[in-house]
Design a protein around this motif. Structure first.
Motif, PDB file in Angstrom:
ATOM      1  N   ALA A  13       5.916   1.810  -0.485  1.00 54.95           N
ATOM      2  CA  ALA A  13       5.654   3.193  -0.084  1.00 54.95           C
ATOM      3  C   ALA A  13       6.894   4.047  -0.297  1.00 54.95           C
ATOM      4  N   LEU A  14       6.672   5.283  -0.661  1.00 50.16           N
ATOM      5  CA  LEU A  14       7.759   6.239  -0.834  1.00 50.16           C
ATOM      6  C   LEU A  14       7.446   7.436   0.063  1.00 50.16           C
ATOM      7  N   ASP A  80      12.137   7.027 -10.636  1.00 51.34           N
ATOM      8  CA  ASP A  80      12.539   5.908 -11.494  1.00 51.34           C
ATOM      9  C   ASP A  80      13.349   4.885 -10.704  1.00 51.34           C
ATOM     10  N   ASP A  81      14.268   5.381  -9.861  1.00 52.19           N
ATOM     11  CA  ASP A  81      15.113   4.482  -9.067  1.00 52.19           C
ATOM     12  C   ASP A  81      14.277   3.607  -8.131  1.00 52.19           C
ATOM     13  N   ALA A  85      13.958  -0.423  -8.282  1.00 51.14           N
ATOM     14  CA  ALA A  85      14.334  -1.257  -7.133  1.00 51.14           C
ATOM     15  C   ALA A  85      13.169  -2.116  -6.652  1.00 51.14           C
ATOM     16  N   PHE A  86      11.969  -1.537  -6.577  1.00 45.37           N
ATOM     17  CA  PHE A  86      10.830  -2.229  -5.957  1.00 45.37           C
ATOM     18  C   PHE A  86       9.759  -2.668  -6.962  1.00 45.37           C
ATOM     19  N   GLN A 134       3.820  14.586  -9.425  1.00 42.52           N
ATOM     20  CA  GLN A 134       3.853  14.408 -10.877  1.00 42.52           C
ATOM     21  C   GLN A 134       4.689  13.182 -11.265  1.00 42.52           C
ATOM     22  N   ALA A 135       5.916  13.119 -10.709  1.00 40.46           N
ATOM     23  CA  ALA A 135       6.835  12.042 -11.094  1.00 40.46           C
ATOM     24  C   ALA A 135       6.322  10.675 -10.638  1.00 40.46           C
ATOM     25  N   VAL A 136       5.812  10.613  -9.408  1.00 42.17           N
ATOM     26  CA  VAL A 136       5.339   9.321  -8.887  1.00 42.17           C
ATOM     27  C   VAL A 136       3.964   8.988  -9.472  1.00 42.17           C
ATOM     28  N   GLY A 137       3.115  10.019  -9.586  1.00 44.40           N
ATOM     29  CA  GLY A 137       1.785   9.808 -10.142  1.00 44.40           C
ATOM     30  C   GLY A 137       1.839   9.238 -11.553  1.00 44.40           C
TER      31      GLY A 137
END
Lengths: 271, 273
Positions: A13-14, A80-81, A85-86, A134-137
């Motif tokens: 989760a973010l 991206d980070d 990482a995950f 947008q970035a996560v999608g």
């Protein structure tokens, strides 16, 4: 068991605004249900402290990420980070909102509200929702494993604020109100939620809004009383009371729910 | 006419005109129904005002004709708690007018109750009048409306949209009963349903959700209650019955020819905060 549907074990989760008043409860709630949590906040120190605290208490994996969500480049790098990482992102909680650094300008009367201030609030309350979704999608779509996006809206994106409750109301010793830009931004969040729900449904990405009612933090007694008088349940919310709805929306317990706005307001919008 | 030709398009006055139309207003002699009946008559519709109290309906119809020479109006006996009376009333209205174009459902009666005080009988009676009666009236009237590009206007309520604040009601004597909101919410949804299912027959269906329009008797008996109602409302006052006239004309006329399935709130802002 029905409660298994709420489990987030193995999920990533973010949470943006993860170190804030509500954000910190959201992060710990997701972690308690088994998720690895990326805590994104403009306050690098706060995010770091919270990440350590949650990892210590739950034994779960956390990742503090400092990010100014108004900067598209930083948002891309942040997503991206987290993926580096995950390995993936299953749950995005688009939660950050802000009052900007100039509180006089933030609380200014509508007639005198500056376009500069309007845009400063929109930049975090609405534009950043777009940038982060947008970035996560993009990662969610590319991975093809579906996902759940939850966006924090507000009662004032659903109904208007009764201005009378602000007479004598203060937060940290300063008079407060709900400015129009906040209402407009939060109504925008609900619109964005419905749009993305339809748009990403073919990718099995569910998108819902979570609307908290007024949460007790540093408001003075006058505000707490005036606000509470407007609520059928007669009181403000505790941040803990938002966590159940979030975990529901984040998890498979809501696998057929998309485009909805879950309102947790003690009944404010019911009468 | 080309798709967009503002110079040749109908004027607003023509769109709002009801000349040559006939309206059946059920509950047409009531507090809000009277205003709606007058409004339709002012736009030159022939108006049949139907209700349980036929004498009151005839009286209101006479008032219309006195106020507006040339207007055509009349009363009609119809009890929406009785299916036979509904069928007979609709038939009679169609016979008298050669078929009507507009149906307004404004009939209502009910007892004040709290959730604790309401009995099965009270609940059933309220739903019978406020919801079942409307359904039966529409069902009887659709064959008449279908051949005439008819319109249906239902009167719902703010309490079909939001709940009453119990703190407004100091005793069960004035309390808004749970049956009322349930019936009125039912009207809102029935409106949407019928908008979809009657569209192929050319019938539009909309509803109005009035805000606080208390009876004058309530205003006299309980001024403190009226003050509380007014204070809760963004516009700071209760509604005046004539404030439904504009929206009724809009929704019954060609001015709304592309509107269907909508619920228009006329509530002083009650439901916005």
């Amino acid at each position: 068991m029905a409660s298994d549907r709420f489990a987030l074990d193995g999920r990533v989760a973010l949470v943006t605004g993860g170190a804030g008043i509500l954000g910190r409860r959201f992060c710990s709630g997701l972690a308690e249900h088994g998720a690895a949590v990326a805590i994104v906040d403009i306050d690098a120190e706060g995010a770091k402290r919270l990440a350590d605290e949650i990892s210590r208490e739950t034994g779960g994996r956390t990742l503090p990420v400092a990010c100014d969500l108004r900067e598209p480049e930083q948002v891309r790098r942040m997503a991206d980070d987290v993926v580096s990482a995950f390995g993936r992102i299953d749950v995005l909680h688009n939660n950050a909102a802000g009052k900007s650094s100039d509180l006089d300008a933030f609380f200014a009367p509508f007639e005198d509200y500056s376009l500069k201030q309007w845009r400063a609030v929109m930049a975090i309350d609405l534009d950043a929702m777009f940038l982060v979704a947008q970035a996560v999608g993009k990662h969610m779509v590319a991975r093809g494993g579906g996902g759940s996006v939850i966006q924090t809206a507000s009662i004032y994106g659903v109904v208007a604020a009764d201005q009378r409750i602000y007479a004598g109301s203060e937060y940290g010793g300063r008079p407060i109100n709900t400015p129009a830009v906040y209402a407009a931004a939060k109504a925008g969040v609900i619109g964005l939620t419905r749009h993305l729900a339809a748009y990403w449904a073919p990718h099995r990405i569910r998108v819902n809004a979570l609307t908290p009612g007024g949460v007790e933090s540093g408001q003075n007694e006058t505000f707490r009383r005036r606000y509470s008088d407007r609520v059928p349940m007669g009181r403000m919310a505790n941040p803990d009371e938002m966590v159940g709805a979030l975990v529901y929306l984040a998890s498979d317990a809501s696998s057929y729910v998309t485009g909805q706005n879950i309102i947790v307001d003690g009944g404010l919008t019911a009468w | 006419m080309s798709y967009a030709d503002p110079a040749a398009s109908p004027t607003v006055a023509a769109l709002l005109s009801l000349k040559g139309r006939t309206a059946l207003v059920v509950g047409g002699a009531g507090l809000l129904g009277s205003e709606i009946s007058f409004a339709l008559a002012e736009q030159e519709a022939t108006v049949i005002m139907a209700g349980r109290d036929a004498g009151r309906c005839h009286h209101r119809a006479d008032e219309i004709m006195q106020k507006m020479p040339g207007a055509r109006a009349r009363g009609l006996n119809m009890d929406i708690t009785k299916p036979d009376s509904i069928r007979a009333g609709v038939e009679e209205a169609a016979r008298l007018t050669g078929g009507f174009h507009i149906l307004v459902n404004c009939g209502w009666s009910g007892r004040k109750n709290t959730f604790e005080s309401i009995t099965d009988e009270d609940w059933d009676r309220d739903i019978e009048v406020s919801l079942n009666g409307v359904f039966r009236t529409i069902k009887a009237a659709v064959p008449v409306l279908a051949t005439r590009n008819g319109v249906i206007l239902n009167i719902a309520s703010m309490y079909g949209v939001v709940a009453p604040d119990p703190g407004l009601y100091d005793s069960s004597k004035f309390a808004n009963p749970p049956s009322y909101g349930a019936a009125k919410a039912g009207i809102v949804q029935l409106t949407r349903y019928l908008a979809a299912f009657l569209a192929p027959q050319g019938i539009r269906v909309n509803c109005i959700s009035p805000g606080p329009f208390p009876y004058e008797t309530t205003q006299v008996e309980n001024p403190e209650f009226i003050k509380r109602l007014a204070a809760k409302n963004p516009l700071g006052r209760i509604g005046r019955p004539h404030e439904l006239k504009g929206v009724a004309v809009l929704l019954c006329s060609d001015a709304s020819s592309y509107m269907t399935g909508q619920n228009v709130s006329v509530d002083g802002g009650w439901t916005v905060w």
